[in-house]
Design a protein around this motif. Structure first.
Motif, PDB file in Angstrom:
ATOM      1  N   HIS A   1      40.554  32.567  14.725  1.00 52.25           N
ATOM      2  CA  HIS A   1      41.147  32.483  16.067  1.00 52.25           C
ATOM      3  C   HIS A   1      42.634  32.180  15.937  1.00 52.25           C
ATOM      4  CE1 HIS A   1      40.977  31.893  20.461  1.00 52.25           C
ATOM      5  NE2 HIS A   1      41.942  31.004  20.256  1.00 52.25           N
ATOM      6  N   GLU A   2      43.433  32.805  16.792  1.00 53.52           N
ATOM      7  CA  GLU A   2      44.881  32.625  16.725  1.00 53.52           C
ATOM      8  C   GLU A   2      45.383  31.781  17.886  1.00 53.52           C
ATOM      9  OE1 GLU A   2      46.720  36.470  16.367  1.00 53.52           O
ATOM     10  OE2 GLU A   2      46.221  36.531  14.209  1.00 53.52           O
ATOM     11  N   TYR A   3      46.130  30.749  17.548  1.00 56.13           N
ATOM     12  CA  TYR A   3      46.752  29.886  18.552  1.00 56.13           C
ATOM     13  C   TYR A   3      48.262  30.127  18.510  1.00 56.13           C
ATOM     14  CZ  TYR A   3      42.273  27.371  18.401  1.00 56.13           C
ATOM     15  OH  TYR A   3      40.936  27.039  18.441  1.00 56.13           O
ATOM     16  N   PRO A   4      48.812  30.757  19.538  1.00 58.86           N
ATOM     17  CA  PRO A   4      50.247  31.060  19.512  1.00 58.86           C
ATOM     18  C   PRO A   4      51.110  29.834  19.814  1.00 58.86           C
ATOM     19  CG  PRO A   4      49.208  32.029  21.471  1.00 58.86           C
ATOM     20  CD  PRO A   4      48.136  31.286  20.724  1.00 58.86           C
ATOM     21  N   ILE A   5      52.317  29.838  19.263  1.00 60.60           N
ATOM     22  CA  ILE A   5      53.322  28.818  19.573  1.00 60.60           C
ATOM     23  C   ILE A   5      54.484  29.537  20.241  1.00 60.60           C
ATOM     24  CG2 ILE A   5      54.893  27.086  18.625  1.00 60.60           C
ATOM     25  CD1 ILE A   5      53.011  27.113  16.086  1.00 60.60           C
ATOM     26  N   LEU A   6      54.783  29.135  21.480  1.00 56.61           N
ATOM     27  CA  LEU A   6      55.865  29.783  22.224  1.00 56.61           C
ATOM     28  C   LEU A   6      56.831  28.719  22.716  1.00 56.61           C
ATOM     29  CD1 LEU A   6      53.977  32.385  24.448  1.00 56.61           C
ATOM     30  CD2 LEU A   6      55.820  32.898  22.835  1.00 56.61           C
ATOM     31  N   ASN A   7      58.118  28.916  22.477  1.00 60.32           N
ATOM     32  CA  ASN A   7      59.126  27.938  22.877  1.00 60.32           C
ATOM     33  C   ASN A   7      58.740  26.524  22.442  1.00 60.32           C
ATOM     34  OD1 ASN A   7      60.802  29.832  24.309  1.00 60.32           O
ATOM     35  ND2 ASN A   7      59.193  29.873  25.865  1.00 60.32           N
ATOM     36  N   GLY A   8      58.182  26.424  21.250  1.00 56.89           N
ATOM     37  CA  GLY A   8      57.865  25.114  20.691  1.00 56.89           C
ATOM     38  C   GLY A   8      56.578  24.493  21.200  1.00 56.89           C
ATOM     39  N   ILE A   9      55.844  25.178  22.064  1.00 56.42           N
ATOM     40  CA  ILE A   9      54.614  24.604  22.619  1.00 56.42           C
ATOM     41  C   ILE A   9      53.410  25.395  22.113  1.00 56.42           C
ATOM     42  CG2 ILE A   9      53.348  24.006  24.724  1.00 56.42           C
ATOM     43  CD1 ILE A   9      56.020  23.774  26.166  1.00 56.42           C
TER      44      ILE A   9
ATOM     45  N   ARG B   1      66.463  12.309  25.673  1.00 53.79           N
ATOM     46  CA  ARG B   1      66.300  13.762  25.593  1.00 53.79           C
ATOM     47  C   ARG B   1      65.767  14.203  24.237  1.00 53.79           C
ATOM     48  NH1 ARG B   1      65.872  15.576  30.253  1.00 53.79           N
ATOM     49  NH2 ARG B   1      66.701  17.629  29.825  1.00 53.79           N
ATOM     50  N   ALA B   2      65.210  13.263  23.474  1.00 62.32           N
ATOM     51  CA  ALA B   2      64.603  13.626  22.200  1.00 62.32           C
ATOM     52  C   ALA B   2      63.459  14.597  22.453  1.00 62.32           C
ATOM     53  CB  ALA B   2      64.084  12.370  21.501  1.00 62.32           C
ATOM     54  N   THR B   3      63.146  15.422  21.459  1.00 62.05           N
ATOM     55  CA  THR B   3      62.061  16.375  21.619  1.00 62.05           C
ATOM     56  C   THR B   3      60.718  15.659  21.480  1.00 62.05           C
ATOM     57  OG1 THR B   3      63.492  17.949  20.513  1.00 62.05           O
ATOM     58  CG2 THR B   3      61.224  18.615  20.883  1.00 62.05           C
ATOM     59  N   ARG B   4      59.848  15.858  22.458  1.00 63.99           N
ATOM     60  CA  ARG B   4      58.519  15.235  22.452  1.00 63.99           C
ATOM     61  C   ARG B   4      57.494  16.205  21.909  1.00 63.99           C
ATOM     62  NH1 ARG B   4      60.399  10.284  22.949  1.00 63.99           N
ATOM     63  NH2 ARG B   4      62.031  10.271  24.531  1.00 63.99           N
ATOM     64  N   GLU B   5      56.402  15.657  21.408  1.00 62.02           N
ATOM     65  CA  GLU B   5      55.297  16.486  20.942  1.00 62.02           C
ATOM     66  C   GLU B   5      54.381  16.788  22.111  1.00 62.02           C
ATOM     67  OE1 GLU B   5      56.713  17.280  17.835  1.00 62.02           O
ATOM     68  OE2 GLU B   5      54.583  17.565  17.438  1.00 62.02           O
ATOM     69  N   VAL B   6      54.261  18.047  22.478  1.00 62.73           N
ATOM     70  CA  VAL B   6      53.362  18.408  23.575  1.00 62.73           C
ATOM     71  C   VAL B   6      52.484  19.592  23.179  1.00 62.73           C
ATOM     72  CG1 VAL B   6      54.922  17.537  25.358  1.00 62.73           C
ATOM     73  CG2 VAL B   6      55.004  19.950  24.731  1.00 62.73           C
ATOM     74  N   VAL B   7      51.292  19.618  23.714  1.00 63.83           N
ATOM     75  CA  VAL B   7      50.320  20.658  23.408  1.00 63.83           C
ATOM     76  C   VAL B   7      49.745  21.175  24.725  1.00 63.83           C
ATOM     77  CG1 VAL B   7      48.052  21.086  22.384  1.00 63.83           C
ATOM     78  CG2 VAL B   7      49.746  19.745  21.124  1.00 63.83           C
ATOM     79  N   TRP B   8      49.682  22.507  24.833  1.00 61.20           N
ATOM     80  CA  TRP B   8      49.119  23.141  26.023  1.00 61.20           C
ATOM     81  C   TRP B   8      47.613  23.243  25.817  1.00 61.20           C
ATOM     82  CZ3 TRP B   8      50.341  28.875  27.750  1.00 61.20           C
ATOM     83  CH2 TRP B   8      49.938  29.035  29.101  1.00 61.20           C
ATOM     84  N   GLY B   9      46.861  22.479  26.594  1.00 63.82           N
ATOM     85  CA  GLY B   9      45.424  22.487  26.403  1.00 63.82           C
ATOM     86  C   GLY B   9      44.720  21.784  27.548  1.00 63.82           C
ATOM     87  N   ASP B  10      43.417  21.703  27.423  1.00 67.60           N
ATOM     88  CA  ASP B  10      42.574  21.174  28.479  1.00 67.60           C
ATOM     89  C   ASP B  10      42.011  19.828  28.030  1.00 67.60           C
ATOM     90  OD1 ASP B  10      40.742  22.775  30.898  1.00 67.60           O
ATOM     91  OD2 ASP B  10      40.151  20.795  30.188  1.00 67.60           O
ATOM     92  N   VAL B  11      41.918  18.884  28.952  1.00 69.07           N
ATOM     93  CA  VAL B  11      41.367  17.573  28.578  1.00 69.07           C
ATOM     94  C   VAL B  11      39.874  17.662  28.249  1.00 69.07           C
ATOM     95  CG1 VAL B  11      43.092  16.270  29.874  1.00 69.07           C
ATOM     96  CG2 VAL B  11      40.920  16.849  30.967  1.00 69.07           C
ATOM     97  N   LEU B  12      39.222  18.776  28.585  1.00 64.99           N
ATOM     98  CA  LEU B  12      37.826  18.954  28.193  1.00 64.99           C
ATOM     99  C   LEU B  12      37.693  19.665  26.844  1.00 64.99           C
ATOM    100  CD1 LEU B  12      36.147  19.910  31.600  1.00 64.99           C
ATOM    101  CD2 LEU B  12      36.328  17.681  30.494  1.00 64.99           C
TER     102      LEU B  12
END
Lengths: 282, 123
Positions: free
Chosen positions: B104-112, A101-112
């Motif tokens: 450009h601004e990239y928001p961080i929400l709930n750690g993401i 349950r360790a915190t992972r590094e994740v990023v919201w983004g597109d593979v392109l």
């Protein structure tokens, strides 16, 4: 369970819009149920992750629920894998992937997208992701992003995609056609049946407390040779050679970038390639 | 999740924004500290990838002044423990990252962090 029917799909209109509707929106809706069925890493991927040297950092492009982020299990703090995905609901699960349950590094983004310093990663994996891109050109772009994301001198890459060629244990029934899908792959939609509690107002008495909704996810099923073809196409666009570094004379005026296809195989209904980048010195 | 190890890799990717697009600048951040396993071998292996000045500046923006302005010649345990804390134990849970070039601004929400772009911004 009865075999799930896979239906042919026609990608029309803007591919980004098509993917938004037929891939991304669906994963956001089925994230939790989907994740509960995706917990076991595939063996070749585990072996790949175990072979990564200590101190390396990597990108998991299309991390889903992040099941590869905790690997390798026997020395998890030796490397760091950052997960990228289009589905925010899958990322919320990926953030705490693994038993610790360790915190992972994740990023919201597109593979392109290319939201990284170029070549900053030592390795990249993209598992069951590129087959959700709706055109051949976009699939080549995705491979280009992977090649650009890793170190030109030693970067290693592993890509998995769904194959037309299904193994006998597969639950899927694949439509057959007389087209040239043997060579170019096949566009299909695959149903995901989501059982969820019915809304109270619609519950009639004590029976049927759940209702089922079907979401048809878009896939491009790969033909034999098509995945390595994407690597050749991406490498050509980036001015990279495909093959072993020793195949070239070492005396070059300018450094030459290349990528070697180390493995090109099929496993359990999927095609995969393992790549290794190289660069000659000046 | 944005720890400084990830921040040190991220760059702005808005169409046409290809220079001075790193490092992204933090603003309005909320941070949490969480212990992580200390692994000096990982840190030594990762160090060649680091953009040191960007890391030092970002750590100071987040209120940590334990890192020296230049990479020390001796990577002793005291230094590596400070580096470990800065890279892996400071979590930016909320906030904004701004591109120094195009703003450009990239928001961080709930750690993401949200690194998605609108269609007209994609290069």
């Amino acid at each position: 369970m009865a075999p799930k029917a896979v239906a042919p799909a026609i990608v029309d209109g803007d591919p980004q819009t098509y993917e938004n509707e037929n891939v991304h929106a669906i994963y956001d809706k089925i994230a939790s149920h989907f994740s509960s069925t995706r917990y076991k890493p595939w063996p070749i991927i585990s072996v790949f992750m175990s072979s990564i040297p200590t101190g390396w950092i990597g990108l998991d492009a299309g991390t889903g629920n992040g099941k590869y982020l905790p690997l390798p299990l026997d020395r998890p703090s030796d490397i760091l894998t950052i997960g990228l995905d289009r589905s925010i609901n899958l990322l919320r699960l990926a953030r705490h992937a693994g038993e610790s349950r360790a915190t992972r590094e994740v990023v919201w983004g597109d593979v392109l997208g290319h939201c990284w310093r170029p070549g900053v990663f030592d390795y990249a994996i993209s598992i069951a992701t590129i087959h959700h891109l709706a055109t051949h050109e976009r699939r080549i772009e995705a491979v280009k992003r992977l090649l650009e994301s890793v170190d030109p001198q030693h970067g290693r890459i592993l890509i998995y995609v769904w194959a037309i060629e299904q193994d006998e244990l597969s639950k899927r029934q694949i439509p057959t056609g007389d087209d040239d899908s043997d060579r170019r792959g096949k566009d299909v939609v695959v149903p995901w049946v989501l059982s969820q509690p019915a809304e109270p107002a619609r519950r009639g008495g004590s029976e049927a407390p759940t209702e089922q909704r079907v979401f048809n996810r878009y896939y491009h099923m790969f033909a034999k040779g098509e995945l390595s073809g994407l690597v050749h196409g991406a490498a050509a666009d980036l001015g990279m050679h495909v093959g072993e570094p020793s195949a070239l004379a070492s005396k070059q005026l300018h450094p030459i970038r290349g990528v070697e296809i180390v493995q090109d195989g099929w496993e359990r209904s999927n095609y995969y390639v393992e790549l290794r980048c190289w660069q000659t010195s000046e | 999740m944005v720890r400084l190890i990830t921040h040190n890799l991220l760059a702005c990717h808005v169409k046409g924004c290809t220079s001075n697009n790193f490092p992204l600048q933090f603003r309005d951040v909320q941070i949490e500290l969480r212990e992580a396993e200390f692994n000096p071998d990982f840190l030594r292996g990762f160090m060649p990838k680091l953009e040191w000045k960007a890391l030092v500046d970002a750590s100071r923006q987040l209120g940590d002044t334990s890192l020296p302005p230049e990479v020390p010649e001796m990577l002793d345990d005291d230094f590596l423990k400070n580096l470990h804390h800065v890279l892996l134990e400071i979590h930016v849970e909320e906030g904004v990252m701004t591109c120094p070039n195009c703003r450009h601004e990239y928001p961080i929400l709930n750690g993401i962090p949200n690194m998605l772009l609108a269609e007209h911004e994609i290069g």
